[in-house]
Design an enzyme around this catalytic site. Sequence first.
Site, mmCIF file in Angstrom:
data_model
loop_
_atom_site.group_PDB
_atom_site.id
_atom_site.type_symbol
_atom_site.label_atom_id
_atom_site.label_comp_id
_atom_site.label_asym_id
_atom_site.label_seq_id
_atom_site.Cartn_x
_atom_site.Cartn_y
_atom_site.Cartn_z
ATOM 1 N N ASP A 18 0.838 -1.208 0.000
ATOM 2 C CA ASP A 18 0.000 0.000 0.000
ATOM 3 C C ASP A 18 0.871 1.256 0.000
ATOM 4 O O ASP A 18 1.973 1.250 0.546
ATOM 5 C CB ASP A 18 -0.900 -0.034 1.256
ATOM 6 C CG ASP A 18 -2.047 0.949 1.157
ATOM 7 O OD1 ASP A 18 -2.279 1.493 0.062
ATOM 8 O OD2 ASP A 18 -2.709 1.176 2.176
ATOM 9 N N HIS A 35 2.746 3.601 -9.061
ATOM 10 C CA HIS A 35 2.612 2.162 -9.333
ATOM 11 C C HIS A 35 3.853 1.633 -10.065
ATOM 12 O O HIS A 35 4.316 0.526 -9.805
ATOM 13 C CB HIS A 35 1.349 1.886 -10.154
ATOM 14 C CG HIS A 35 0.079 2.208 -9.406
ATOM 15 N ND1 HIS A 35 -0.141 1.781 -8.114
ATOM 16 C CD2 HIS A 35 -1.017 2.916 -9.753
ATOM 17 C CE1 HIS A 35 -1.334 2.218 -7.707
ATOM 18 N NE2 HIS A 35 -1.879 2.913 -8.684
ATOM 19 N N LEU A 129 11.223 -20.381 -4.904
ATOM 20 C CA LEU A 129 10.145 -19.539 -4.369
ATOM 21 C C LEU A 129 8.862 -19.687 -5.193
ATOM 22 O O LEU A 129 8.909 -19.721 -6.423
ATOM 23 C CB LEU A 129 10.608 -18.069 -4.423
ATOM 24 C CG LEU A 129 9.576 -17.012 -4.047
ATOM 25 C CD1 LEU A 129 9.307 -17.027 -2.545
ATOM 26 C CD2 LEU A 129 10.053 -15.611 -4.467
#
Length: 249
Positions: A18, A35, A129
């Site tokens: 956020d 962004h 991962l």
Amino acid sequence: MEKLDLKKLPRHIAIIMDGNGRWAQNKRLSRVKGHQKGLEAVKEVVETCGELGIKILTLYAFSKENWRRPREEVNELMRLLQRYLVEERKELLEKNIRLNAIGDLEDLPTPILEILKETVEMTRHKDGLILNLALSYGGRSEIVAGIRKIIEEVEQGKISRDDITPETFSRYLFTRDLPDPDLLIRTSGELRISNFLLWQIAYTELYFTKTLWPDFGKEELIQALLEYQRRERRFGLTTSQIRGSFTPA
Ligand code: FPP
């Protein structure tokens, strides 16, 4: 300086990324720029998790509510997602990363959904991962969809009412094959869960930082991991039970 205990790392980290908009606003830039910078932070955090040997990283990249943002912003987020899925393929393969996605994926524009499926397929055999992207994701929708599926299976006689337990219920969620997060990080100072992994975070350690997502990186992640290692996870038990000095009556 405190040192990270590599034997006590969380298996699964989930992040609510956020603050991209505020980061941009503080710099008098457009939200889109926030962004874009946020995507750089994504790359750094993915790389660090890979290096540390974290098994699963779930990123809240786009919520069901995010569709209601201005159209240009939604378009830009979709464009960034598409760019990431294409441009990072080589990197994901080289770093032994498997891509997975959770959420109402059919809400995504068809070309992006196709690219997503391709990237998931290309990395399917990787065993490092697991990068789990939450896209058009909402925790309540996920739970409701799970309940509907269970009702269907009960009606078809595939399972009985008594088969439904917290453990079996978990298998009806998007995260069915994944263990619950050990650590949930939220950036930007907001102290909310915002409909993220509602069922899965029952025992998750929560870590909130005021840092805005575009400024989050390796150093901040290590700080969160150090804090995680200072915590004692009790899962409802007592300290002595956890530390092994407990003798049942
Ligand atoms: C929240 O910041 C962030 C989002 C809604 C999108 C997260 C997306 C990225 C980090 C980039 C794309 C990621 C991938 C994996 C392709 P906000 O816009 O709500 O910030 P604000 O609360 O300050 O306005």
